[in-house]
Design an enzyme around this catalytic site. Structure first.
Site: not given
Ligand code: SAM
Length: 249
Positions: A117, A155, A170
């Site tokens: 979560e 990169r 790029d």
């Molecule tokens: N419950 C959280 C919310 O609604 O904000 C989402 C948790 S997600 C299932 C689990 C983890 O995936 C997050 O803590 C983050 O580290 C990573 N994560 C998920 N989506 C991301 C995104 N778009 N950008 C960066 N990290 C992401």
């Protein structure tokens, strides 16, 4: 030689991260000593025989949350002079090329990967410098997001790409999308490589590339074009593109 950039990715899946760090450009950057890239196992900083890194969320909605203690301990062990601690989060600021150029100038980046979560709020409060998102969608963990950022940053280090200046051409580097690219064969299923690219006329090739970059940006990302201050040649090229595309200035 000591690497100019050190990156630690803190994760409960170090083997997943390591597989990517050991491939392609990231591997090359490592082998050349240009970047020190490490997958750090969060469990090393967890206590108890089971080295638990997550626990049930308070508040009764169910689900697991990454615990505060291992993350904070990991950062305290890794952090040094000039370190930037970045929590991957869909709620963070959106990563872009500008930020990649900012990060490549820093000595040390620490990425914290959430799972489940998300991460106990106190991690943000205690040790995080910034939260970063790779886009408006939710991944199941921060690892892929961290690797996207690391790839885009590494990169840019001088010596990583085969052709010096490649990163400068790029998409986004100059505020424009890059134009179309071709390689052999010259003709495939009736589609020919534009003559100018075969002409050996460097000035004409440069002008064509610039014009096609302007065309592609106009057609796909007019928002980028609107942010640019165009010089006289660009304005002339854009006017040609607009005429060819049957549009008005
Ligand atoms: N419950 C959280 C919310 O609604 O904000 C989402 C948790 S997600 C299932 C689990 C983890 O995936 C997050 O803590 C983050 O580290 C990573 N994560 C998920 N989506 C991301 C995104 N778009 N950008 C960066 N990290 C992401």
């Amino acid at each position: 030689m000591s690497a100019s950039l050190r990156i630690d990715i803190v994760t409960i899946f170090p083997e997943m991260v390591e597989a990517v760090l050991a491939t392609g450009m990231l591997r090359k950057a490592r082998e050349l000593g240009l970047a020190e890239l490490r997958a750090v196992d969060l469990r090393e900083y967890a206590e108890g025989p089971h080295r638990v890194t997550d626990d049930a969320a308070f508040g009764g909605e169910g689900g697991q949350v990454m615990k505060v203690e291992p993350m904070v301990r990991a950062v305290e062990a890794l952090r040094g002079e000039g370190s930037r601690v970045i929590l991957l989060s869909p709620q963070g600021e959106r990563f872009d090329q500008k930020r990649a150029w900012e990060y490549v100038g820093l000595p040390h980046l620490v990425f914290l990967c959430g799972r489940y979560e998300g991460v106990d709020e106190r991690v943000r409060q205690l040790v995080v410098d910034e939260e970063l998102s790779v886009g408006d969608y939710v991944l199941s963990g921060g690892e892929l997001a961290a690797l996207v950022v690391v790839d885009a940053v590494v990169r840019l280090l001088p010596g990583v790409l085969n052709r010096p200046g490649a990163a400068r051409d790029d998409s986004f580097a100059s505020g424009l999308l890059e134009g179309p690219q071709y390689t052999r064969p010259r003709l495939f299923r009736g589609l020919a490589v534009p003559e100018v690219l075969l002409s050996g006329d460097h000035a004409a090739v440069r002008r064509w590339r610039r014009k096609e970059a302007l065309r592609r940006t106009l057609l796909r990302r007019p928002d980028l074009l609107a942010q640019l201050q165009l010089g006289p040649e660009d304005r002339e090229l854009l006017a040609e593109v607009l005429r060819e595309e049957g549009r008005m200035l």
